[in-house]
Design a protein around this motif. Sequence first.
Motif, short mmCIF file in Angstrom:
data_model
loop_
_atom_site.label_atom_id
_atom_site.label_comp_id
_atom_site.label_asym_id
_atom_site.label_seq_id
_atom_site.Cartn_x
_atom_site.Cartn_y
_atom_site.Cartn_z
N GLU A 1 0.83 -1.21 0.00
CA GLU A 1 0.00 0.00 0.00
C GLU A 1 0.87 1.26 0.00
O GLU A 1 0.56 2.25 -0.67
CB GLU A 1 -0.92 -0.01 1.23
N THR A 2 1.97 1.22 0.74
CA THR A 2 2.88 2.37 0.76
C THR A 2 3.48 2.62 -0.62
O THR A 2 3.60 3.77 -1.06
CB THR A 2 4.01 2.13 1.78
N CYS A 3 3.87 1.56 -1.32
CA CYS A 3 4.44 1.69 -2.67
C CYS A 3 3.42 2.30 -3.63
O CYS A 3 3.77 3.17 -4.45
CB CYS A 3 4.90 0.33 -3.18
N LEU A 4 2.17 1.88 -3.53
CA LEU A 4 1.13 2.43 -4.40
C LEU A 4 0.89 3.90 -4.11
O LEU A 4 0.70 4.70 -5.03
CB LEU A 4 -0.16 1.62 -4.23
N ALA A 5 0.90 4.26 -2.82
CA ALA A 5 0.72 5.67 -2.45
C ALA A 5 1.87 6.53 -2.96
O ALA A 5 1.67 7.64 -3.47
CB ALA A 5 0.61 5.79 -0.93
N ASN A 6 3.11 6.01 -2.86
CA ASN A 6 4.27 6.75 -3.36
C ASN A 6 4.20 6.92 -4.88
O ASN A 6 4.58 7.96 -5.42
CB ASN A 6 5.56 6.03 -2.98
#
Length: 241
Positions: free
Chosen positions: A165-170
């Motif tokens: 989820e963090t990668c998608l947000a970045n």
Amino acid sequence: MTNTCNLLEEEIKTTPKGPGRAGKDLERINKGMHMKLPIHISESKKRPEVPRQAAKLATEAGIILRRHIPVLPRWNKLQHEQDHHSNYIKKKFVQFFMDTTSKPVISACADMLRSGRRQMRYKLKKKYFDNVPESQRITKSPMSSMDDNQWAELLKLWSSPQHIETCLANQRNREKIRMYQRTGSRCYVAQAHAVRDKFKDAEPTAVDLFREFHSSRKTGSVSETVQKALDDMEAMMEEPV
């Protein structure tokens, strides 16, 4: 596990740097000057201002990081568990003349270690994890500086829902960027020092540096978004304080 860590730590401290093209170039410079290349980092700066110092320090930092420092999931593990930060600075001191006890040098080395480790982790993930079927992912470490347990920790991190989820947000945030710097691999401080000659005796303003860092190297032109930002900054500077 303790014996493995001790052996790994001993290897990190004793393994000599290979001859490599980048290493030979630095050795040639040191031999020509009859001394190690001096590195000066000013207070509150993260990199040397002189371009040659910044370039050679970054190159040597990359060599040390790839050959001797494991890529761990968390920065606090890299900094505290095996004292790699201290060893990282000592290995740099072998090739450079610098005060390894000064706060600017320690802070700069910590920043280079942290950012370099993050970049290496990104490259490893892109090569061995992204778009690779789970059944085909390697379980043994692809780097000599990491053991299999450390590699397993990385695989566990990349597979966690929170990390995904963090990668998608970045990724969504990067798509919002409208103005990209065109300074290449040279850091901001070194680039600002390198362009001083273009302004002769006058010190470049923030607007001048912004224009230089966002201009095309081939044509010297800027995008419409950058030009609008420049117009807004110039209009703001003309307003009375």
